[in-house]
Design an enzyme around this catalytic site. Structure first.
Site, PDB file in Angstrom:
ATOM      1  N   LYS A 183     -12.764   0.780 -14.215  1.00  0.00           N
ATOM      2  CA  LYS A 183     -13.296  -0.478 -13.661  1.00  0.00           C
ATOM      3  C   LYS A 183     -13.839  -1.386 -14.771  1.00  0.00           C
ATOM      4  O   LYS A 183     -13.784  -2.621 -14.648  1.00  0.00           O
ATOM      5  CB  LYS A 183     -14.343  -0.182 -12.593  1.00  0.00           C
ATOM      6  N   ASP A 231       0.865  -1.182   0.000  1.00  0.00           N
ATOM      7  CA  ASP A 231       0.000   0.000   0.000  1.00  0.00           C
ATOM      8  C   ASP A 231       0.902   1.233   0.000  1.00  0.00           C
ATOM      9  O   ASP A 231       2.101   1.125   0.261  1.00  0.00           O
ATOM     10  CB  ASP A 231      -0.893   0.014   1.259  1.00  0.00           C
ATOM     11  N   TYR A 235     -13.353   6.726 -13.345  1.00  0.00           N
ATOM     12  CA  TYR A 235     -13.502   5.529 -12.496  1.00  0.00           C
ATOM     13  C   TYR A 235     -14.269   4.442 -13.238  1.00  0.00           C
ATOM     14  O   TYR A 235     -13.863   3.272 -13.256  1.00  0.00           O
ATOM     15  CB  TYR A 235     -14.218   5.905 -11.200  1.00  0.00           C
TER      16      TYR A 235
HETATM   17  N1  NAD Z   1     -15.822   1.107  -0.951  1.00  0.00           N
HETATM   18  C1  NAD Z   1     -16.659   0.923  -1.961  1.00  0.00           C
HETATM   19  O1  NAD Z   1     -17.842   1.303  -1.887  1.00  0.00           O
HETATM   20  C2  NAD Z   1     -16.188   0.212  -3.219  1.00  0.00           C
HETATM   21  C3  NAD Z   1     -17.143  -0.183  -4.149  1.00  0.00           C
HETATM   22  C4  NAD Z   1     -16.732  -0.829  -5.314  1.00  0.00           C
HETATM   23  C5  NAD Z   1     -15.390  -1.079  -5.538  1.00  0.00           C
HETATM   24  N2  NAD Z   1     -14.478  -0.687  -4.587  1.00  0.00           N
HETATM   25  C6  NAD Z   1     -13.074  -0.975  -4.886  1.00  0.00           C
HETATM   26  O2  NAD Z   1     -12.508  -1.683  -3.803  1.00  0.00           O
HETATM   27  C7  NAD Z   1     -11.094  -1.477  -3.815  1.00  0.00           C
HETATM   28  C8  NAD Z   1     -10.637  -1.191  -2.398  1.00  0.00           C
HETATM   29  O3  NAD Z   1     -11.158   0.070  -1.998  1.00  0.00           O
HETATM   30  P1  NAD Z   1     -11.712   0.349  -0.540  1.00  0.00           P
HETATM   31  O4  NAD Z   1     -13.147   0.679  -0.678  1.00  0.00           O
HETATM   32  O5  NAD Z   1     -11.283  -0.701   0.401  1.00  0.00           O
HETATM   33  O6  NAD Z   1     -10.990   1.758  -0.264  1.00  0.00           O
HETATM   34  P2  NAD Z   1      -9.889   2.207   0.794  1.00  0.00           P
HETATM   35  O7  NAD Z   1      -9.548   3.609   0.431  1.00  0.00           O
HETATM   36  O8  NAD Z   1     -10.383   1.933   2.179  1.00  0.00           O
HETATM   37  O9  NAD Z   1      -8.650   1.242   0.480  1.00  0.00           O
HETATM   38  C9  NAD Z   1      -7.904   1.363  -0.716  1.00  0.00           C
HETATM   39  C10 NAD Z   1      -6.433   1.250  -0.374  1.00  0.00           C
HETATM   40  O10 NAD Z   1      -5.688   1.340  -1.601  1.00  0.00           O
HETATM   41  C11 NAD Z   1      -4.524   2.103  -1.314  1.00  0.00           C
HETATM   42  N3  NAD Z   1      -3.945   2.672  -2.525  1.00  0.00           N
HETATM   43  C12 NAD Z   1      -4.398   3.733  -3.235  1.00  0.00           C
HETATM   44  N4  NAD Z   1      -3.571   3.991  -4.252  1.00  0.00           N
HETATM   45  C13 NAD Z   1      -2.592   3.046  -4.204  1.00  0.00           C
HETATM   46  C14 NAD Z   1      -1.441   2.789  -4.978  1.00  0.00           C
HETATM   47  N5  NAD Z   1      -1.128   3.566  -6.030  1.00  0.00           N
HETATM   48  N6  NAD Z   1      -0.638   1.743  -4.639  1.00  0.00           N
HETATM   49  C15 NAD Z   1      -0.930   0.986  -3.562  1.00  0.00           C
HETATM   50  N7  NAD Z   1      -1.999   1.194  -2.778  1.00  0.00           N
HETATM   51  C16 NAD Z   1      -2.813   2.207  -3.098  1.00  0.00           C
HETATM   52  C17 NAD Z   1      -5.004   3.170  -0.343  1.00  0.00           C
HETATM   53  O11 NAD Z   1      -3.929   3.775   0.359  1.00  0.00           O
HETATM   54  C18 NAD Z   1      -5.947   2.372   0.542  1.00  0.00           C
HETATM   55  O12 NAD Z   1      -5.266   1.841   1.665  1.00  0.00           O
HETATM   56  C19 NAD Z   1     -10.834  -0.358  -4.821  1.00  0.00           C
HETATM   57  O13 NAD Z   1     -10.304  -0.897  -6.006  1.00  0.00           O
HETATM   58  C20 NAD Z   1     -12.197   0.238  -5.034  1.00  0.00           C
HETATM   59  O14 NAD Z   1     -12.316   0.831  -6.309  1.00  0.00           O
HETATM   60  C21 NAD Z   1     -14.836  -0.056  -3.448  1.00  0.00           C
END
Ligand code: NAD
Length: 252
Positions: free
Chosen positions: A160, A39, A156
């Site tokens: 995706k 991360d 986004y």
């Molecule tokens: N939370 C939602 O509602 C939701 C819905 C659909 C999809 N997602 C997807 O789930 C995945 C996880 O997201 P989340 O909701 O847990 O968010 P989050 O922000 O809690 O966690 C995402 C993590 O990715 C890390 N990150 C960002 N850029 C990075 C990089 N360049 N290299 C390494 N790490 C990096 C961040 O520091 C963070 O710790 C994402 O791909 C997001 O698009 C989330």
């Protein structure tokens, strides 16, 4: 009872400092995997490592930006004897709900770099290791934004959808090597992704909000992690190239 489907396995999890990535890392370690988590958030990543250790699991946490080739090379170099059973591409960022007419180049390029180029770089690095070992699994965390248009901004949603395409391409090309690639498309999940989800263009967000009214429930990160871990396990041996929504019925 915790299953031990990953006993003796090695898993690489991106975005392991928060939300879904942390939940995936914790669950894999609880199931016996040695977890390499990465991360960009050093402090929160260290906390994930501590949570795994406190629960009796094994991991190494490495600060790395998935979009940077040098960082990808470094973390892949940390895999023990070049072994990897599961790559979970979880790291991702949102795009401030920017419509295409308003998106700035910096936001577009960063969203594509993290959400698309990162998973490509990691897949490119680990697939030869998996082929040499005779198999492996990749699970990409896409989004309902990879299935429908009205959940985020253009960058986004584009990123995706691209990740869904990458998943299917890998499944089609490397299935004969015993490698499976699948995608998970979560709906709303209670995480920290809101940092890049502050709406910047009112009219666009108002239009999107009408679609959000369909949302049935907000998931917890572990509800997504359980699907990621199943898809990455031998139980899903016949599942390759699948794009699985976990959205409480949003896309129903
Ligand atoms: N939370 C939602 O509602 C939701 C819905 C659909 C999809 N997602 C997807 O789930 C995945 C996880 O997201 P989340 O909701 O847990 O968010 P989050 O922000 O809690 O966690 C995402 C993590 O990715 C890390 N990150 C960002 N850029 C990075 C990089 N360049 N290299 C390494 N790490 C990096 C961040 O520091 C963070 O710790 C994402 O791909 C997001 O698009 C989330």
């Amino acid at each position: 009872m915790v299953e031990r489907r990953y006993e003796g396995r090695v898993a690489l999890v991106t975005g392991a400092a928060s939300g879904i990535g942390r939940a995936v890392a914790l669950r894999l370690a609880a199931e016996g995997a040695w977890v390499l988590g990465c991360d960009v958030d050093a402090d929160a990543l260290a906390e994930t490592g501590k949570l795994i250790a406190d629960a009796g699991g094994q991991s190494t946490m490495a600060v790395a930006d998935v979009s940077a080739q040098a960082d990808v090379d470094r973390i892949v170099g940390l895999l023990p004897d070049g072994r990897i059973d599961l790559l979970a591409n979880v790291a991702g960022i949102m795009d401030f709900f920017l419509p295409v007419t308003e998106v700035d180049d910096a936001t577009w390029e960063r969203v594509m770099a993290v959400n698309v180029t990162g998973p490509m770089r990691l897949s490119r690095a680990v697939l030869p290791l998996m082929r040499a070992a005779g198999g492996g699994a990749i699970v990409n965390v896409s989004s309902i934004g990879g299935l429908t248009g009205a959940v985020a901004g253009t960058a986004y949603v584009t990123s995706k959808h691209a990740l869904v395409g990458m998943t299917r391409s890998i499944a089609a090309l490397y299935g004969a090597d015993g490698i499976r690639a699948n995608a998970v498309c979560p709906g709303g999940v209670a995480t920290n992704i809101g940092r890049s989800a502050v709406p910047k263009v009112a009219w666009a967000y108002e239009r999107l909000e009408k679609a959000f009214a369909r949302t049935t429930r907000t998931a917890q990160p572990d509800e997504i992690a359980t699907l990621v871990c199943w898809l990455g396990s031998d139980e899903a041996v016949n599942v390759n190239g699948a794009v699985v929504a976990s959205d409480g019925g949003f896309t129903a």
